[in-house]
Design an enzyme around this catalytic site. Structure first.
Site, PDB file in Angstrom:
ATOM      1  N   CYS A  73       0.861  -1.183   0.000  1.00  0.00           N
ATOM      2  CA  CYS A  73       0.000   0.000   0.000  1.00  0.00           C
ATOM      3  C   CYS A  73       0.898   1.233   0.000  1.00  0.00           C
ATOM      4  CB  CYS A  73      -0.894  -0.014   1.232  1.00  0.00           C
ATOM      5  SG  CYS A  73      -1.910   1.465   1.417  1.00  0.00           S
ATOM      6  N   CYS A 196      -5.198   6.128  -3.607  1.00  0.00           N
ATOM      7  CA  CYS A 196      -4.510   4.838  -3.553  1.00  0.00           C
ATOM      8  C   CYS A 196      -3.099   5.065  -4.078  1.00  0.00           C
ATOM      9  CB  CYS A 196      -5.242   3.797  -4.395  1.00  0.00           C
ATOM     10  SG  CYS A 196      -4.336   2.248  -4.593  1.00  0.00           S
TER      11      CYS A 196
END
Length: 259
Positions: A73, A196
């Site tokens: 991530c 993101c």
């Protein structure tokens, strides 16, 4: 049992962070899912544990909001770098281990630059690109990005025959004069998120490949939650190295929760 946590956000992508160097934080998937629930828990797109790793400043362990461990991530990586600096574990420069390998990062106030893994393959399909920037990303250029139903369109692709088992993140991008705008459906969250990091990285690379930006070394990217910059060294149309993701990582609050 009382758990201490910190809440961080990177361009609206929010995370629960905990110092787990003692190894006592429970990692039961049902508990993690509960903690990330926005009505019955703390609320977050994911949970990140900071742990010991020999030879590195720390190790990053990431869980999606569905309670399962996941791939890298990018915004979470930038947030844990800020968290480590806050704890005094690392300084302005750090080196840590994550699920996709070693990462370097630098901190300048609330701005964190994170080195991403090299991209070694870019698949060009019929109206889309597919690449791995630490997590798998499907990227599609669209014109109606503001009105697009990202949840509906993204879910259809994520649960298509090709991606149903392992999943993929789905990004829709549009080019403007000075930047690209990206909206992302994230697997594990199973919804659109405000930002993101690995998706922004993928979007920046695809923007360069498609001519949405003129530069072959950087791209400014706008998300629903804020602005980021992706810089890179283009080796070929399918290979990119020295990739950096730069933007804000902010501590929101500290708290305790009984579980």
């Amino acid at each position: 049992m009382t758990l201490q946590f910190y809440k961080y956000q990177g361009t609206g992508n929010d995370f629960i962070l905990a110092d787990n160097r003692n190894g006592n934080f429970p990692t039961d998937s049902t508990l993690v899912e509960h903690l990330c629930h926005r009505r019955f828990g703390i609320g977050a797109d994911g949970l990140i544990l900071l742990e010991n790793e020999p030879g590195y400043d720390f190790k990053m362990v990431y869980f999606n909001s569905d309670g399962n461990r996941s791939s890298m991530c990018g915004n979470g990586g930038r947030c844990i770098v800020s968290f480590a600096a806050f704890l005094g574990i690392s300084g302005k420069i750090c080196r840590f281990m994550a699920v996709d390998g070693e990462h370097l990062a630098s901190v300048d106030g609330e701005t964190v630059s994170l080195k991403m893994i090299d991209v070694t393959s870019v698949e060009k399909g019929d109206g889309y690109y597919f690449l791995n920037t630490g997590s798998p990303h499907y990227v599609k250029v669209v014109n109606d990005i503001e009105s697009l139903d990202v949840h509906k369109e993204g879910k259809e692709i994520r649960y298509s025959d090709r991606f149903r088992q392992d999943g993929t993140n789905v990004n829709f991008i549009k080019g403007y004069d000075t930047h690209v705008f990206v909206r992302t459906y994230e697997r594990g969250v199973e919804d659109e998120t405000f930002s993101c990091g690995t998706g922004v990285t993928a979007a920046g690379i695809v923007a360069s490949l498609t001519g949405l930006v003129s530069s072959e070394s950087e791209c400014h990217v706008k998300t629903l939650g804020g602005n980021l910059k992706v810089s890179f060294k283009k080796i070929s149309d399918s290979e990119f190295k020295d990739i950096w993701l730069t933007g804000p990582a902010v501590q929101v609050f500290k708290g305790e929760i009984n579980v």
